[in-house]
Design an enzyme around this catalytic site. Structure first.
Site, PDB file in Angstrom:
ATOM      1  N   HIS A  49      10.090 -15.695 -22.359  1.00 48.38           N
ATOM      2  CA  HIS A  49      10.996 -15.169 -21.014  1.00 48.38           C
ATOM      3  C   HIS A  49      10.592 -15.541 -19.834  1.00 48.38           C
ATOM      4  O   HIS A  49      11.233 -15.716 -18.832  1.00 48.38           O
ATOM      5  CB  HIS A  49      11.294 -13.583 -21.302  1.00 48.38           C
ATOM      6  CG  HIS A  49      12.273 -13.104 -20.502  1.00 48.38           C
ATOM      7  ND1 HIS A  49      13.462 -13.231 -20.916  1.00 48.38           N
ATOM      8  CD2 HIS A  49      12.507 -12.340 -19.270  1.00 48.38           C
ATOM      9  CE1 HIS A  49      14.324 -12.848 -19.914  1.00 48.38           C
ATOM     10  NE2 HIS A  49      13.607 -12.276 -18.994  1.00 48.38           N
ATOM     11  N   HIS A  95      20.857 -10.251 -20.547  1.00 45.25           N
ATOM     12  CA  HIS A  95      20.108  -8.980 -21.015  1.00 45.25           C
ATOM     13  C   HIS A  95      20.414  -8.734 -22.408  1.00 45.25           C
ATOM     14  O   HIS A  95      20.987  -7.752 -22.849  1.00 45.25           O
ATOM     15  CB  HIS A  95      20.284  -7.953 -20.029  1.00 45.25           C
ATOM     16  CG  HIS A  95      19.339  -6.975 -19.634  1.00 45.25           C
ATOM     17  ND1 HIS A  95      18.914  -5.901 -19.336  1.00 45.25           N
ATOM     18  CD2 HIS A  95      18.061  -7.813 -19.287  1.00 45.25           C
ATOM     19  CE1 HIS A  95      17.815  -5.472 -18.903  1.00 45.25           C
ATOM     20  NE2 HIS A  95      17.269  -6.624 -18.879  1.00 45.25           N
TER      21      HIS A  95
END
Length: 737
Positions: A49, A95
């Site tokens: 990420h 998300h």
């Protein structure tokens, strides 16, 4: 060894998402065993990420420059000039994993995080958009996820006070265990007042601003770099909790101290929290950073250094301030009721030093934390090219009118009013074109300049052919902006894929990147920011490859933008662009004929540009009275949407002899628009298109309260609208599957 810390074991290393080889790399880099806090820091900085270790080599091939680009990828958000000394700041992020675990807070904090990325750059947010993908409506968790995600987006954006003006919602069984929540934010700033994360100067105070630190979000970035499987619900503590009212105060305080000239560098505490923000500011400025965690404002007792460094509590910023402005900055933040604490300073050591309770819990080389993160050239296999579907070999179970009535109520095609009416899309008073059209249109300040905004992707195309699907996502964003009359300027992307360690998934990613790059180059539509979200899998089943594109365009006069609603009766309906009747991967083929197969429509980028430029010119000159791009569902669905938006029907001509009728009306050929013009302008417009090398044909005229086709019963607009508007509210009420 720090007292009471666990011994670093292979099991502990694995729990932090690090491979044995990566851990050996850490040992070689620092020459000793790391502390637990250091292991956590490496875990945060080296996960997928934050480090983009599987994607970086391919992302470098994307075009990122143009004369109007002020800041490309690498900062909190991208920045482009729109003239008159104004800049647009924008980015999109995912998300996904948090939203599947806890849909309300997962989606809400996704919105909060992307808003911070924008105002960290010195811009005032003016709009949000999103792109959402959910599983099969019949899946037992889908309705719960839709309700929670939509409520979370609306709850945060509405409370913060920024309009949510556009987006998309889709359903497919491949998202059953892994929904996608991609949030985009757009802000406005002055070109010469952009703020960056690069720290400068030695001995300058590093200041913690905003809300207090808690235990929410710990390992959030690491979780975002892992597949789902057994025990997913146990990951609930890693989902952050947002407070939009605190973020609104943070926005105003940040903009005020920026205007007061207090800020040298600023970084949002997003993924990996204090760790990532401090390391990035120092590393970008070739400086060291020392932090004293005893000075960090906390809202929970007994927090360890490890927890403070990895917390992803929301509404927090880290800044390097001008020393002489420290008191002024503190007074501003205290006025807004926010925490302000000097928690460290910049040094000339190029070391990242963290102290807690009199101990040095981390002492690491700051540049290498980012620069030495693993970069993988993962093996990949190209997706085999699927065969083209021959329209003449398709058995059509329904008449065209019957097929339209069925399709208009499909989960992917039905009205998403139930979703966007939960968002405040008019707050701030600048929303000119609301959700439901091709692109949102906003007035810039007092006008006349306007912005057009859109998010687009067709995952089923990307699954069948990642290269063409990547091209198509960019082309459709460009087309949607052109359809309202805007000049497309730049994109942000959100690249959602499965496990990159599987060669076929990595092949999807590489193919899509190549398609995106080719389209962006051909259309002068550079990528200025973005996000990669990998490991979107549950129990080994990957999502459809979903490279979402967020597009931004500019209008010289927002009042001259076009909308899709028919404007008057007896206007001529023109089809711009070539129609072969491409049914491969079409919604008609999938949902009416029951065949999800074939090659997606190819994207001719020269035709996209040529056709879009003509349409934009017709809008700017006031010749086009209504415009709609043709995408999912083909020409017939586009016409139905234009008619339903206006209450004005259409008399349609028969399909041309050269194209099978169902394929003509429902094929998803690219680079096409429906344009209406006044009858007096029709011949000149047709001649102009032909002179520009743009295919054009009359397909009917506006009239009545129904869509009429030769040889078929009229389709009443009221009947269509009831089906179009009815499915999603009925589904969310539990009345239909």
């Amino acid at each position: 060894m720090i007292p009471n810390e666990p011994k670093i074991s292979p099991e502990l290393v694995a729990e932090h998402g690090l491979t044995p080889e990566e851990y050996q790399r850490i040992l070689t880099l620092i020459g000793r065993e790391p502390t637990l806090t250091e292991l956590g820091i490496f875990s945060a900085m080296w996960n997928e990420h934050c480090s983009y270790k599987s994607s970086k080599v391919h992302l470098r091939t994307l075009p990122t420059e143009a004369p109007w680009v002020i800041q490309g990828p690498g900062e909190n958000a991208g920045v482009i000039s729109i003239g008159d000394g104004l800049a647009v700041v924008f980015k999109m992020e995912s998300h996904n994993h948090p939203s599947y675990i806890e849909p309300y807070q997962g989606a809400a904090t996704g919105v909060g995080g992307i808003l911070r990325d924008v105002f960290t750059m010195g811009a005032r947010p003016i709009a949000c958009l999103n792109s959402l993908r959910f599983g099969d409506p019949a899946h037992p968790k889908t309705r719960h996820l839709v309700a929670g995600v939509v409520a979370g987006i609306g709850g945060y954006g509405n409370s913060f006070g920024v309009p949510t003006v556009g987006g998309s919602v889709g359903f497919h069984t491949r998202y059953d265990g892994n929904c996608l929540v991609n949030a985009m934010a757009v802000g406005l700033a002055e070109e010469d007042k952009i703020f960056y994360a690069k720290a400068t100067g030695v001995g300058h105070p590093i200041v913690y601003l905003g809300s207090k630190t808690g235990r929410d979000g710990i390992h959030g970035a690491t979780m975002a770099s892992a597949e789902f499987g057994a025990g997913t619900e146990e990951k609930r503590p890693t989902v952050q909790v947002g407070d939009p009212f605190s973020e609104k105060l943070l926005l105003e305080a940040c903009l005020e101290i920026m205007a007061a000239g207090c800020v040298i560098a600023i970084q949002d505490m997003g993924a990996a929290g204090l760790t990532c923000s401090a390391v990035e500011m120092g590393a970008k400025g070739d400086l060291g950073v020392t932090l004293d965690l005893d000075k960090v404002p906390v809202r929970e007792t007994g927090m360890t250094a490890y927890e403070m460094m990895l917390s992803e509590s929301q509404e927090r910023m880290l800044m390097v301030l001008r020393p002489e402005k420290e008191a002024e900055a503190e007074a501003i933040f205290r006025k807004w009721g926010l925490d302000f604490a000097v928690v460290g300073e910049t040094t000339d050591t190029k070391r990242f030093v963290v102290r807690w309770q009199g101990e040095s819990v981390a002492d690491l080389p700051i540049k290498e934390l980012g620069d030495e993160a693993p970069v993988y050239q993962r093996p990949f296999t190209q997706t085999p090219k699927p065969p083209r579907v021959n329209p003449k070999e398709i058995k059509h179970p329904l008449k065209i009118s019957e097929a339209l009535e069925q399709m208009i109520a499909l989960p992917d095609l039905c009205s998403k009013r139930w979703v966007w009416e939960q968002y405040d899309h008019v707050i701030l008073g600048n929303t000119f074109q609301r959700p439901g059209g091709d692109a949102a249109v906003l007035r810039v300040n007092d006008g006349p300049k306007g912005l057009a905004l859109t998010t687009d992707v067709t995952p089923r195309y990307c699954e069948a052919d990642p290269f063409e699907g990547g091209k198509q996502a960019v082309a459709e964003a460009w087309r949607n902006l052109a359809a309202v009359g805007a000049r497309p300027l730049a994109v942000t992307d959100n690249l959602n894929f499965g496990n990159p360690e599987r060669p076929e998934i990595m092949g999807q990613f590489v193919g899509a990147i190549h398609g995106i790059a080719q389209a962006c180059k051909a259309l002068d539509f550079p990528v200025v920011s973005g996000n990669v979200s990998l490991y979107n899998e549950t129990n080994g089943r990957a999502i459809l490859p979903t490279p979402t594109i967020g597009g931004v365009g500019v209008l010289d006069d927002f009042t001259k933008s076009a909308s899709l609603a028919f404007k008057a009766a007896e206007e001529i309906i023109l089809l711009i662009g070539e129609t072969q009747g491409w049914l491969g991967q079409s919604l008609y083929l999938r949902d009416v004929c029951g065949r999800e197969e074939g090659a997606p429509p190819p994207v001719d980028l020269a035709a996209e540009r040529r056709n879009g430029d003509l349409v934009r010119a017709l809008i700017g000159e006031g010749i086009a009275t209504a415009v709609h791009d043709i995408s999912d569902g083909g020409l017939m669905v586009a016409l139905a949407e234009m008619a339903m938006a206006s209450g004005i029907g259409a008399r349609l001509y028969a399909a041309p002899i050269a194209v099978e009728p169902h394929a003509f009306w429902f094929g998803e050929d690219q680079a096409r628009y429906v344009v209406t013009v006044r009858a007096a302008d029709a011949e000149a417009t047709i001649a102009r298109a032909k002179a520009a090398g743009v295919p054009v044909r009359r397909v009917g005229s506006t009239a009545g309260n129904a869509l009429t086709l030769p040889g078929e019963a009229p389709i009443l607009l009221k009947q269509l609208r009831d089906r179009f508007e009815g499915w999603l509210p009925a589904y969310m009420a539990g009345e239909v599957i």
